[in-house]
Design a protein around this motif. Structure first.
Motif, PDB file in Angstrom:
ATOM      1  N   GLU A   1       0.839  -0.966  -0.204  1.00 54.60           N
ATOM      2  CA  GLU A   1       0.364   0.399   0.126  1.00 54.60           C
ATOM      3  C   GLU A   1       1.159   1.042  -0.035  1.00 54.60           C
ATOM      4  O   GLU A   1       0.312   2.172  -0.660  1.00 54.60           O
TER       5      GLU A   1
ATOM      6  N   GLN B   1      -9.355  -8.486   1.874  1.00 54.87           N
ATOM      7  CA  GLN B   1     -10.728  -7.571   2.268  1.00 54.87           C
ATOM      8  C   GLN B   1     -10.177  -6.416   2.384  1.00 54.87           C
ATOM      9  O   GLN B   1     -11.353  -5.172   2.840  1.00 54.87           O
ATOM     10  N   LYS B   2      -9.544  -6.195   2.936  1.00 52.32           N
ATOM     11  CA  LYS B   2      -9.752  -4.998   3.669  1.00 52.32           C
ATOM     12  C   LYS B   2      -8.803  -3.593   3.938  1.00 52.32           C
ATOM     13  O   LYS B   2      -8.619  -3.160   3.826  1.00 52.32           O
ATOM     14  N   SER B   3      -7.543  -4.360   2.952  1.00 50.90           N
ATOM     15  CA  SER B   3      -6.731  -3.325   1.788  1.00 50.90           C
ATOM     16  C   SER B   3      -7.278  -2.992   1.078  1.00 50.90           C
ATOM     17  O   SER B   3      -8.120  -2.354   0.695  1.00 50.90           O
ATOM     18  N   THR B   4      -6.495  -1.088   1.248  1.00 53.47           N
ATOM     19  CA  THR B   4      -6.602  -0.228  -0.058  1.00 53.47           C
ATOM     20  C   THR B   4      -6.315  -0.573  -1.204  1.00 53.47           C
ATOM     21  O   THR B   4      -6.926   0.381  -2.200  1.00 53.47           O
ATOM     22  N   MET B   5      -5.849  -1.460  -1.616  1.00 53.22           N
ATOM     23  CA  MET B   5      -4.713  -2.171  -3.240  1.00 53.22           C
ATOM     24  C   MET B   5      -6.353  -3.226  -3.310  1.00 53.22           C
ATOM     25  O   MET B   5      -6.489  -4.045  -2.524  1.00 53.22           O
ATOM     26  N   SER B   6      -6.337  -3.010  -4.372  1.00 52.99           N
ATOM     27  CA  SER B   6      -6.288  -4.354  -5.508  1.00 52.99           C
ATOM     28  C   SER B   6      -5.759  -4.603  -6.537  1.00 52.99           C
ATOM     29  O   SER B   6      -4.687  -4.578  -6.621  1.00 52.99           O
TER      30      SER B   6
END
Length: 299
Positions: free
Chosen positions: A193, A254-259
């Motif tokens: 991130e 699921q909690k990450s700001t990155m895809s």
């Protein structure tokens, strides 16, 4: 072991109950886990492998309770550092117990054991593993914890030192070492991130299941167990539920700001011995304390 993940939360629990807390830290201890404790705890610099230091400190303090978490606690490291593991985990435990014997002092003594004591038993055991299952450690760390545990029992039976042992299954909380799966995966996601790592999480075997307990729940049980447990007895400290290791990464993604983060197996992270399922039977502990792990893992 007060500067470790478990020890630091136990110190907070003791302070919340009104205890006077003393902590031993090494000369180059990392103080990150001790934020908020600096002025609440009395500090002593030394090392449990130093027999003279241990004897002098216990002679000076003559504590009512001893919580022994100090260890070379990294299971995967023990194969590369077997002598260090034995010196700290077995020799350090012996120094504490022998000092108490020499001083004729009998405080309540909490000894941190480990589920690695069961070792290969986990491969064939059906269902949760109870305390009376065979001890078949498969790593140097597991052997060291069995040896320390046996010392604790022997000093209870022979010299009347009231040692209570908890066999810890996997513990999770803020402040754990980077070698633990939860911390390792979380750190990699944070690095990704921040743009400091390619969008790939490197991992070992994800097809295992582990009994995980939040240390914030365990800290309450640890203090209660020292006060209410039977000297010479061993208690599994675990949740009684198996969590798939793969689900940890799935939760973090699921909690990450990155895809678009990918997964990649790293052969260097695979263990020579890695139980497919490690699940503990906590009924002995629950029967004694009425305790249960209540913190939601996703928190």
């Amino acid at each position: 072991g007060i500067s470790g993940m478990i020890g630091s939360f136990v110190a907070r629990e003791l302070l919340a109950r009104g205890y006077e807390v003393h902590g031993v830290v090494r000369y180059r201890t990392h103080w990150g886990n001790l934020r908020g404790l600096m002025h609440a705890v009395s500090w002593h610099k030394g090392d449990i492998t130093d027999e003279g230091f241990v004897l002098n400190l216990l002679s000076e303090l003559r504590p009512d309770c001893v919580f022994h978490f100090a260890a070379q606690s990294l299971n995967g490291v023990s194969g590369d550092a077997p002598k260090l593991t034995m010196d700290v985990n077995v020799g350090g435990t012996l120094n504490l117990l022998e000092a108490l014997r020499v001083l004729d002092h009998r405080p309540l003594f909490f000894l941190a054991g480990s589920s690695t004591a069961y070792g290969k038993t986990a491969e064939s055991w059906e269902g949760p593993i109870p305390e009376d299952a065979p001890l078949m450690p498969a790593t140097q760390y597991g052997v060291s914890k069995v040896a320390a545990e046996m010392l604790g029992r022997q000093y209870t039976w022979s010299y009347g030192i009231p040692v209570v042992t908890a066999r810890f299954f996997q513990q999770v909380a803020p402040g754990g070492p980077e070698t633990l799966a939860v911390q390792d995966f979380s750190m990699q996601v944070a690095m990704i991130e921040a743009g400091l790592q390619a969008p790939v999480i490197k991992h070992g075997n994800l097809e295992t299941l582990r009994d995980m307990t939040d240390v914030r729940d365990s800290a309450v049980a640890i203090v209660d167990l020292l006060l209410l447990g039977t000297p010479g007895e061993v208690y599994n400290l675990c949740s009684g539920h198996a969590t798939p290791v793969r689900s940890i990464i799935e939760l973090l993604l699921q909690k990450s700001t990155m895809s678009g983060i990918e997964l990649e197996e790293d052969p260097s992270r695979l263990r020579t011995f890695d139980e497919k399922v490690l699940l503990g039977d906590n009924s002995k502990l629950v029967s004694l304390l009425g305790w249960e792990a209540s913190t939601d893992f996703s928190d």
